[in-house]
Write a protein that holds these residues in place. Structure first.
Motif, PDB file in Angstrom:
ATOM      1  N   MET A  29       3.544  11.612  14.663  1.00 47.73           N
ATOM      2  CA  MET A  29       3.377  12.550  15.751  1.00 47.73           C
ATOM      3  C   MET A  29       2.161  12.128  16.553  1.00 47.73           C
ATOM      4  SD  MET A  29       2.909  16.733  15.730  1.00 47.73           S
ATOM      5  CE  MET A  29       1.428  16.844  14.780  1.00 47.73           C
ATOM      6  N   LYS A  30       2.217  12.394  17.819  1.00 41.30           N
ATOM      7  CA  LYS A  30       1.108  12.158  18.735  1.00 41.30           C
ATOM      8  C   LYS A  30       0.611  13.496  19.253  1.00 41.30           C
ATOM      9  CE  LYS A  30       1.650   7.592  19.151  1.00 41.30           C
ATOM     10  NZ  LYS A  30       0.786   6.702  18.458  1.00 41.30           N
ATOM     11  N   MET A  31      -0.695  13.579  19.451  1.00 46.02           N
ATOM     12  CA  MET A  31      -1.317  14.734  20.085  1.00 46.02           C
ATOM     13  C   MET A  31      -2.034  14.196  21.316  1.00 46.02           C
ATOM     14  SD  MET A  31      -4.023  17.471  18.525  1.00 46.02           S
ATOM     15  CE  MET A  31      -5.554  16.593  18.860  1.00 46.02           C
ATOM     16  N   ILE A  32      -1.660  14.699  22.486  1.00 46.03           N
ATOM     17  CA  ILE A  32      -2.199  14.192  23.742  1.00 46.03           C
ATOM     18  C   ILE A  32      -3.013  15.286  24.419  1.00 46.03           C
ATOM     19  CG2 ILE A  32      -1.626  13.212  25.995  1.00 46.03           C
ATOM     20  CD1 ILE A  32       1.073  12.328  24.577  1.00 46.03           C
ATOM     21  N   VAL A  33      -4.270  14.925  24.740  1.00 42.48           N
ATOM     22  CA  VAL A  33      -5.176  15.835  25.423  1.00 42.48           C
ATOM     23  C   VAL A  33      -5.734  15.072  26.618  1.00 42.48           C
ATOM     24  CG1 VAL A  33      -7.196  17.319  25.194  1.00 42.48           C
ATOM     25  CG2 VAL A  33      -5.816  16.797  23.177  1.00 42.48           C
ATOM     26  N   GLY A  34      -5.225  15.373  27.807  1.00 40.21           N
ATOM     27  CA  GLY A  34      -5.676  14.639  28.989  1.00 40.21           C
ATOM     28  C   GLY A  34      -5.419  13.153  28.815  1.00 40.21           C
ATOM     29  N   GLU A  35      -6.487  12.350  28.914  1.00 36.02           N
ATOM     30  CA  GLU A  35      -6.364  10.891  28.800  1.00 36.02           C
ATOM     31  C   GLU A  35      -6.442  10.400  27.364  1.00 36.02           C
ATOM     32  OE1 GLU A  35     -10.931   9.616  29.736  1.00 36.02           O
ATOM     33  OE2 GLU A  35      -9.833  10.776  31.233  1.00 36.02           O
ATOM     34  N   TYR A  36      -6.642  11.303  26.417  1.00 38.85           N
ATOM     35  CA  TYR A  36      -6.788  10.939  25.004  1.00 38.85           C
ATOM     36  C   TYR A  36      -5.469  11.118  24.257  1.00 38.85           C
ATOM     37  CZ  TYR A  36     -11.802  11.328  25.871  1.00 38.85           C
ATOM     38  OH  TYR A  36     -13.074  11.160  26.356  1.00 38.85           O
ATOM     39  N   THR A  37      -5.136  10.149  23.408  1.00 38.18           N
ATOM     40  CA  THR A  37      -3.966  10.243  22.542  1.00 38.18           C
ATOM     41  C   THR A  37      -4.421  10.036  21.108  1.00 38.18           C
ATOM     42  OG1 THR A  37      -2.484   9.415  24.258  1.00 38.18           O
ATOM     43  CG2 THR A  37      -1.697   9.282  21.983  1.00 38.18           C
ATOM     44  N   PHE A  38      -4.015  10.947  20.242  1.00 36.78           N
ATOM     45  CA  PHE A  38      -4.395  10.900  18.834  1.00 36.78           C
ATOM     46  C   PHE A  38      -3.147  10.796  17.969  1.00 36.78           C
ATOM     47  CE2 PHE A  38      -7.572  13.353  21.112  1.00 36.78           C
ATOM     48  CZ  PHE A  38      -8.755  12.771  20.684  1.00 36.78           C
ATOM     49  N   ASP A  39      -3.190   9.946  16.952  1.00 37.62           N
ATOM     50  CA  ASP A  39      -2.128   9.898  15.956  1.00 37.62           C
ATOM     51  C   ASP A  39      -2.369  11.016  14.955  1.00 37.62           C
ATOM     52  OD1 ASP A  39      -0.743   7.643  16.927  1.00 37.62           O
ATOM     53  OD2 ASP A  39      -2.208   6.312  15.988  1.00 37.62           O
ATOM     54  N   VAL A  40      -1.288  11.689  14.596  1.00 40.41           N
ATOM     55  CA  VAL A  40      -1.364  12.790  13.640  1.00 40.41           C
ATOM     56  C   VAL A  40      -0.467  12.479  12.456  1.00 40.41           C
ATOM     57  CG1 VAL A  40      -0.880  15.245  13.271  1.00 40.41           C
ATOM     58  CG2 VAL A  40      -1.865  14.481  15.449  1.00 40.41           C
ATOM     59  N   GLU A  41      -0.994  12.673  11.271  1.00 39.63           N
ATOM     60  CA  GLU A  41      -0.217  12.512  10.044  1.00 39.63           C
ATOM     61  C   GLU A  41       0.203  13.894   9.558  1.00 39.63           C
ATOM     62  OE1 GLU A  41      -1.039  11.056   5.515  1.00 39.63           O
ATOM     63  OE2 GLU A  41      -2.027   9.971   7.130  1.00 39.63           O
ATOM     64  N   TYR A  42       1.513  14.066   9.402  1.00 38.61           N
ATOM     65  CA  TYR A  42       2.036  15.341   8.896  1.00 38.61           C
ATOM     66  C   TYR A  42       1.795  15.467   7.397  1.00 38.61           C
ATOM     67  CZ  TYR A  42       4.936  16.450  12.970  1.00 38.61           C
ATOM     68  OH  TYR A  42       5.385  16.778  14.211  1.00 38.61           O
ATOM     69  N   VAL A  43       1.681  16.714   6.939  1.00 37.42           N
ATOM     70  CA  VAL A  43       1.761  16.958   5.506  1.00 37.42           C
ATOM     71  C   VAL A  43       3.234  17.138   5.168  1.00 37.42           C
ATOM     72  CG1 VAL A  43      -0.548  17.967   5.317  1.00 37.42           C
ATOM     73  CG2 VAL A  43       1.381  19.442   5.782  1.00 37.42           C
ATOM     74  N   ASP A  44       3.568  17.069   3.915  1.00 37.56           N
ATOM     75  CA  ASP A  44       4.956  17.186   3.477  1.00 37.56           C
ATOM     76  C   ASP A  44       5.214  18.621   3.042  1.00 37.56           C
ATOM     77  OD1 ASP A  44       7.533  16.696   2.635  1.00 37.56           O
ATOM     78  OD2 ASP A  44       6.938  15.698   0.774  1.00 37.56           O
ATOM     79  N   ASN A  45       5.575  19.472   4.016  1.00 39.36           N
ATOM     80  CA  ASN A  45       5.914  20.855   3.685  1.00 39.36           C
ATOM     81  C   ASN A  45       6.882  21.417   4.733  1.00 39.36           C
ATOM     82  OD1 ASN A  45       4.396  21.732   5.934  1.00 39.36           O
ATOM     83  ND2 ASN A  45       2.619  22.302   4.702  1.00 39.36           N
ATOM     84  N   ASN A  46       7.405  22.597   4.469  1.00 40.73           N
ATOM     85  CA  ASN A  46       8.383  23.224   5.368  1.00 40.73           C
ATOM     86  C   ASN A  46       7.777  23.591   6.714  1.00 40.73           C
ATOM     87  OD1 ASN A  46      10.417  23.027   3.468  1.00 40.73           O
ATOM     88  ND2 ASN A  46      10.014  25.056   2.606  1.00 40.73           N
TER      89      ASN A  46
END
Length: 111
Positions: free
Chosen positions: A1-18
């Motif tokens: 997953m990506k999280m985008i805030v203006g000009e910034y892009t962050f990679d996000v690691e999901y946890v394994d849950n519902n």
């Protein structure tokens, strides 16, 4: 997953849950998030997500959590807490997270 805030892009690691799985089904989503306490951004969503509440004791910068069943929270500071949350994910590299989120309300896109 990506999280985008203006000009910034962050990679996000999901946890394994519902909760994370249900959040993924909402993507892509853009949320107007409000500032709170100088350490987090939050947004109430229209639907409830499944919960698996726990009290983490310490919130870390980059944690993405669900408060209650319908409030998405992105934390940009590390601090102690007695509140209960359900984990959704974690921003992998938080070096510019605080700068990206700023001190006021912000729009964040998750994809």
């Amino acid at each position: 997953m990506k999280m985008i805030v203006g000009e910034y892009t962050f990679d996000v690691e999901y946890v394994d849950n519902n909760t994370a799985e249900a959040f993924k089904k909402m993507l892509p989503v853009t949320l107007k998030m409000d500032e709170l306490n100088g350490n987090e951004k939050y947004c109430y969503i229209d639907s409830s997500l499944p919960t698996a509440l726990s009290t983490p004791g310490t919130i870390n910068a980059g944690d993405i959590m669900l408060f209650g069943s319908n409030c998405i929270v992105v934390f940009y500071e590390t601090f102690k807490t007695s509140y209960s949350y359900t984990r959704i994910g974690k921003v992998k590299d938080t070096a510019s997270l605080k700068k990206a989120l700023g001190s006021g309300d912000v729009t964040i896109k998750f994809e």
